[in-house]
Design a protein around this motif. Structure first.
Motif, PDB file in Angstrom:
ATOM      1  N   GLY A 143     -28.268 -74.887  74.450  1.00 60.56           N
ATOM      2  CA  GLY A 143     -29.537 -74.539  73.855  1.00 60.56           C
ATOM      3  C   GLY A 143     -30.348 -75.708  73.352  1.00 60.56           C
ATOM      4  N   SER A 144     -30.047 -76.922  73.808  1.00 61.72           N
ATOM      5  CA  SER A 144     -30.771 -78.104  73.349  1.00 61.72           C
ATOM      6  C   SER A 144     -32.027 -78.325  74.188  1.00 61.72           C
ATOM      7  N   ARG A 145     -32.887 -79.157  73.646  1.00 60.53           N
ATOM      8  CA  ARG A 145     -34.094 -79.542  74.360  1.00 60.53           C
ATOM      9  C   ARG A 145     -34.268 -81.049  74.206  1.00 60.53           C
ATOM     10  N   VAL A 146     -34.192 -81.746  75.333  1.00 62.76           N
ATOM     11  CA  VAL A 146     -34.262 -83.199  75.357  1.00 62.76           C
ATOM     12  C   VAL A 146     -35.465 -83.599  76.195  1.00 62.76           C
ATOM     13  N   SER A 147     -36.317 -84.410  75.593  1.00 64.00           N
ATOM     14  CA  SER A 147     -37.497 -84.876  76.312  1.00 64.00           C
ATOM     15  C   SER A 147     -37.846 -86.273  75.832  1.00 64.00           C
ATOM     16  N   ASP A 148     -38.877 -86.823  76.440  1.00 58.85           N
ATOM     17  CA  ASP A 148     -39.350 -88.134  76.023  1.00 58.85           C
ATOM     18  C   ASP A 148     -40.048 -88.076  74.666  1.00 58.85           C
ATOM     19  N   ASP A 149     -40.346 -86.882  74.194  1.00 57.88           N
ATOM     20  CA  ASP A 149     -41.019 -86.702  72.913  1.00 57.88           C
ATOM     21  C   ASP A 149     -40.041 -86.376  71.781  1.00 57.88           C
ATOM     22  N   ALA A 150     -39.019 -85.561  72.056  1.00 57.84           N
ATOM     23  CA  ALA A 150     -38.102 -85.148  70.991  1.00 57.84           C
ATOM     24  C   ALA A 150     -36.761 -84.734  71.584  1.00 57.84           C
ATOM     25  N   TRP A 151     -35.711 -84.970  70.802  1.00 54.49           N
ATOM     26  CA  TRP A 151     -34.355 -84.498  71.096  1.00 54.49           C
ATOM     27  C   TRP A 151     -34.015 -83.472  70.016  1.00 54.49           C
ATOM     28  N   ARG A 152     -33.970 -82.207  70.379  1.00 56.68           N
ATOM     29  CA  ARG A 152     -33.757 -81.134  69.406  1.00 56.68           C
ATOM     30  C   ARG A 152     -32.433 -80.443  69.691  1.00 56.68           C
ATOM     31  N   VAL A 153     -31.507 -80.541  68.705  1.00 57.51           N
ATOM     32  CA  VAL A 153     -30.210 -79.874  68.812  1.00 57.51           C
ATOM     33  C   VAL A 153     -29.918 -79.204  67.480  1.00 57.51           C
ATOM     34  N   SER A 154     -29.063 -78.195  67.523  1.00 63.38           N
ATOM     35  CA  SER A 154     -28.669 -77.493  66.303  1.00 63.38           C
ATOM     36  C   SER A 154     -27.310 -77.948  65.799  1.00 63.38           C
ATOM     37  N   THR A 155     -26.762 -78.988  66.372  1.00 65.76           N
ATOM     38  CA  THR A 155     -25.450 -79.510  66.006  1.00 65.76           C
ATOM     39  C   THR A 155     -25.599 -80.941  65.484  1.00 65.76           C
ATOM     40  N   PRO A 156     -24.537 -81.536  64.979  1.00 67.72           N
ATOM     41  CA  PRO A 156     -24.616 -82.960  64.616  1.00 67.72           C
ATOM     42  C   PRO A 156     -24.884 -83.835  65.836  1.00 67.72           C
ATOM     43  N   ALA A 157     -25.483 -84.982  65.595  1.00 66.42           N
ATOM     44  CA  ALA A 157     -25.828 -85.917  66.668  1.00 66.42           C
ATOM     45  C   ALA A 157     -25.197 -87.270  66.372  1.00 66.42           C
ATOM     46  N   SER A 158     -24.593 -87.847  67.400  1.00 63.97           N
ATOM     47  CA  SER A 158     -23.968 -89.159  67.282  1.00 63.97           C
ATOM     48  C   SER A 158     -24.509 -90.049  68.395  1.00 63.97           C
ATOM     49  N   ILE A 159     -25.083 -91.180  68.005  1.00 68.00           N
ATOM     50  CA  ILE A 159     -25.659 -92.134  68.949  1.00 68.00           C
ATOM     51  C   ILE A 159     -24.855 -93.420  68.856  1.00 68.00           C
ATOM     52  N   GLY A 160     -24.433 -93.943  69.991  1.00 70.68           N
ATOM     53  CA  GLY A 160     -23.546 -95.096  70.025  1.00 70.68           C
ATOM     54  C   GLY A 160     -24.260 -96.409  69.791  1.00 70.68           C
ATOM     55  N   ASP A 161     -23.546 -97.499  70.107  1.00 66.52           N
ATOM     56  CA  ASP A 161     -24.064 -98.849  69.934  1.00 66.52           C
ATOM     57  C   ASP A 161     -24.879 -99.274  71.148  1.00 66.52           C
ATOM     58  N   ASP A 162     -25.803-100.203  70.907  1.00 66.17           N
ATOM     59  CA  ASP A 162     -26.580-100.836  71.980  1.00 66.17           C
ATOM     60  C   ASP A 162     -27.316 -99.813  72.848  1.00 66.17           C
ATOM     61  N   CYS A 163     -27.841 -98.770  72.225  1.00 67.15           N
ATOM     62  CA  CYS A 163     -28.599 -97.745  72.952  1.00 67.15           C
ATOM     63  C   CYS A 163     -30.099 -97.979  72.777  1.00 67.15           C
ATOM     64  N   ARG A 164     -30.858 -97.358  73.643  1.00 65.45           N
ATOM     65  CA  ARG A 164     -32.321 -97.451  73.585  1.00 65.45           C
ATOM     66  C   ARG A 164     -32.870 -96.081  73.969  1.00 65.45           C
ATOM     67  N   LEU A 165     -33.378 -95.351  72.968  1.00 61.29           N
ATOM     68  CA  LEU A 165     -33.798 -93.970  73.164  1.00 61.29           C
ATOM     69  C   LEU A 165     -35.263 -93.812  72.792  1.00 61.29           C
ATOM     70  N   HIS A 166     -35.918 -92.888  73.483  1.00 61.65           N
ATOM     71  CA  HIS A 166     -37.308 -92.536  73.202  1.00 61.65           C
ATOM     72  C   HIS A 166     -37.355 -91.093  72.720  1.00 61.65           C
ATOM     73  N   GLY A 167     -38.074 -90.858  71.636  1.00 62.00           N
ATOM     74  CA  GLY A 167     -38.253 -89.508  71.140  1.00 62.00           C
ATOM     75  C   GLY A 167     -37.707 -89.320  69.738  1.00 62.00           C
ATOM     76  N   ASN A 168     -38.281 -88.352  69.035  1.00 61.82           N
ATOM     77  CA  ASN A 168     -37.797 -87.990  67.705  1.00 61.82           C
ATOM     78  C   ASN A 168     -36.495 -87.211  67.832  1.00 61.82           C
ATOM     79  N   ILE A 169     -35.547 -87.511  66.964  1.00 65.13           N
ATOM     80  CA  ILE A 169     -34.230 -86.874  67.006  1.00 65.13           C
ATOM     81  C   ILE A 169     -34.139 -85.883  65.868  1.00 65.13           C
ATOM     82  N   ARG A 170     -33.844 -84.619  66.202  1.00 66.47           N
ATOM     83  CA  ARG A 170     -33.712 -83.534  65.237  1.00 66.47           C
ATOM     84  C   ARG A 170     -32.319 -82.934  65.386  1.00 66.47           C
ATOM     85  N   ALA A 171     -31.523 -82.989  64.327  1.00 67.62           N
ATOM     86  CA  ALA A 171     -30.142 -82.503  64.399  1.00 67.62           C
ATOM     87  C   ALA A 171     -29.675 -82.102  63.009  1.00 67.62           C
ATOM     88  N   ALA A 172     -28.471 -81.490  62.949  1.00 63.95           N
ATOM     89  CA  ALA A 172     -27.905 -81.108  61.667  1.00 63.95           C
ATOM     90  C   ALA A 172     -27.465 -82.334  60.875  1.00 63.95           C
TER      91      ALA A 172
END
Length: 401
Positions: free
Chosen positions: A167-196
């Motif tokens: 049920g997630s929605r990932v785009s260049d504008d926003a990353w919307r999930v209803s669960t916790p979010a974990s982003i690793g090292d040396d990443c490069r992401l575009h978009g607002n991140i919305r998570a628990a």
């Protein structure tokens, strides 16, 4: 796994980048059912649950499995085998290096190519097939073969997979999930991140804001081009972090060498943390003399560890030689060889003198002048330096009065 169960969290492994509207990672990509990924995907194996929509191409180095009612707005390139469920829709072309297992009513607008076997049927879900296969191996007594299959399927991974919950929605504008979010090292992401909850690793760059219901933690050297907001949690900012926006939270733990361009609104206060890699001052015996950052210091600036009033020789160890001493007390080292070997100390020249002037007129000086390297003049040919000085005092020259 992909039908009705929800994946536990949004997990972005180390080194994941968003390049030209494509999500690029070294490991596998797992997408839960009824999710919308408005990006292309490039990775190892790509597995998607029911009714998943992809907004770009899929490039899988390994296998690719798309469950029922999936839609791909682009091409699908598979380095190994492909499994397509019922009513999958692909607007581009499907190219498979291995076998193709395809279900009913699959629509591939620009055709497909497969180098291996092509089987038209409803493929069994991957997790169900795996359990059936393992059960059959155990039933016939092939325990070693079952262990090898399980190790290859679950444990033998070169890189951690990227998981997108159901049920997630990932785009260049926003990353919307209803669960916790974990982003690793040396990443490069575009978009607002919305998570628990949100945890960002080190040296990552997020072109967007972070917003969660729970705590947010940002690792060393990470740059966030936006706000950091949590409704009911704490925000931890480690050393070297640069937040190009505001911070709003209950409590903020901020490193002293972190940068925040905006305003910090912490309802329960702000706590400043010293960086762990700060240089520690050492004493003469090599021990640390800096007060630990978490130690409480009393009003007198002492931590109550106890002082040493006894005569243990530590004062002599800390004694420092003075930078300036009287001439009579000083002595120049005598070289072992060379023309400077004839130099004498002031005490040898003036024996018994209590005080010796620092500057003595040349005429009153008892020290025999001796130039180095047998050169007794400044180049004029005169051997008597006293005569040179006397002549200069009598005849100052045409430019002097």
């Amino acid at each position: 796994m992909f039908g009705s169960d929800t994946l536990e969290a949004l997990a972005i492994p180390d080194g994941t980048h968003v390049k030209e509207r494509d999500l690029v990672t070294d490991g596998d990509v797992l997408v839960g059912g009824q999710s919308v990924v408005e990006l292309g995907v490039r990775g190892g194996s790509v597995l998607a649950g029911e009714r998943v929509t992809f907004g770009g191409d899929i490039e899988a180095d390994g296998d690719c499995r798309l469950d029922m009612w999936c839609e791909v707005n682009g091409n699908v390139l598979v380095g190994s085998d492909a499994y397509l469920g019922e009513r999958v829709h692909i607007t581009g072309q499907l190219i498979v290096s291995g076998d193709l297992d395809i279900g009913d009513d699959v629509d591939i607008e620009r055709g497909f190519e497969a180098n291996g076997w092509i089987v038209i049927r409803n493929p069994m879900p991957t997790i169900v097939f795996l359990f059936v296969y393992l059960s059959h191996l155990l039933h016939i007594g092939e325990e070693e073969a079952a262990e090898e299959v399980a190790a290859e399927a679950f444990d033998d991974r070169d890189a951690e997979p990227a998981t997108i919950p159901r049920g997630s929605r990932v785009s260049d504008d926003a990353w919307r999930v209803s669960t916790p979010a974990s982003i690793g090292d040396d990443c490069r992401l575009h978009g607002n991140i919305r998570a628990a909850e949100i945890e960002v690793g080190r040296n990552t760059e997020v072109f967007g804001s972070l917003r969660s219901k729970g705590p947010i933690r940002i690792g060393n050297g990470t740059v966030v081009h936006g706000d950091v907001t949590t409704r009911g949690g704490d925000v931890t900012i480690e050393s070297g972090v640069h937040v190009r926006g505001d911070i709003s939270c209950d409590r903020c733990e901020l490193s002293e060498i972190a940068d925040v361009d905006g305003t910090i609104r912490a309802r329960e206060g702000i706590r400043f943390e010293e960086p762990p890699n700060r240089a520690v001052e050492t004493g003469a015996d090599g021990g640390s003399s800096q007060t630990p950052p978490d130690r409480e210091v009393d009003g007198d600036g002492e931590d109550g560890a106890g002082s040493d009033d006894g005569d243990d020789g530590s004062e002599s160890e800390r004694a420092v030689s003075p930078a300036v001493v009287p001439i009579g007390d000083g002595a120049l080292p005598k070289p072992e060889s060379g023309s400077n070997a004839t130099l004498k100390t002031a005490a040898e020249v003036y024996p018994g003198a209590d005080r010796i002037a620092a500057v003595v007129p040349l005429g009153e000086n008892d020290i025999e002048w001796d130039a180095l390297d047998d050169r007794r003049s400044n180049g004029s040919g005169a051997d008597d330096v006293a005569a040179i000085i006397a002549d200069a005092e009598v005849d100052p020259g045409p430019d002097r009065r």
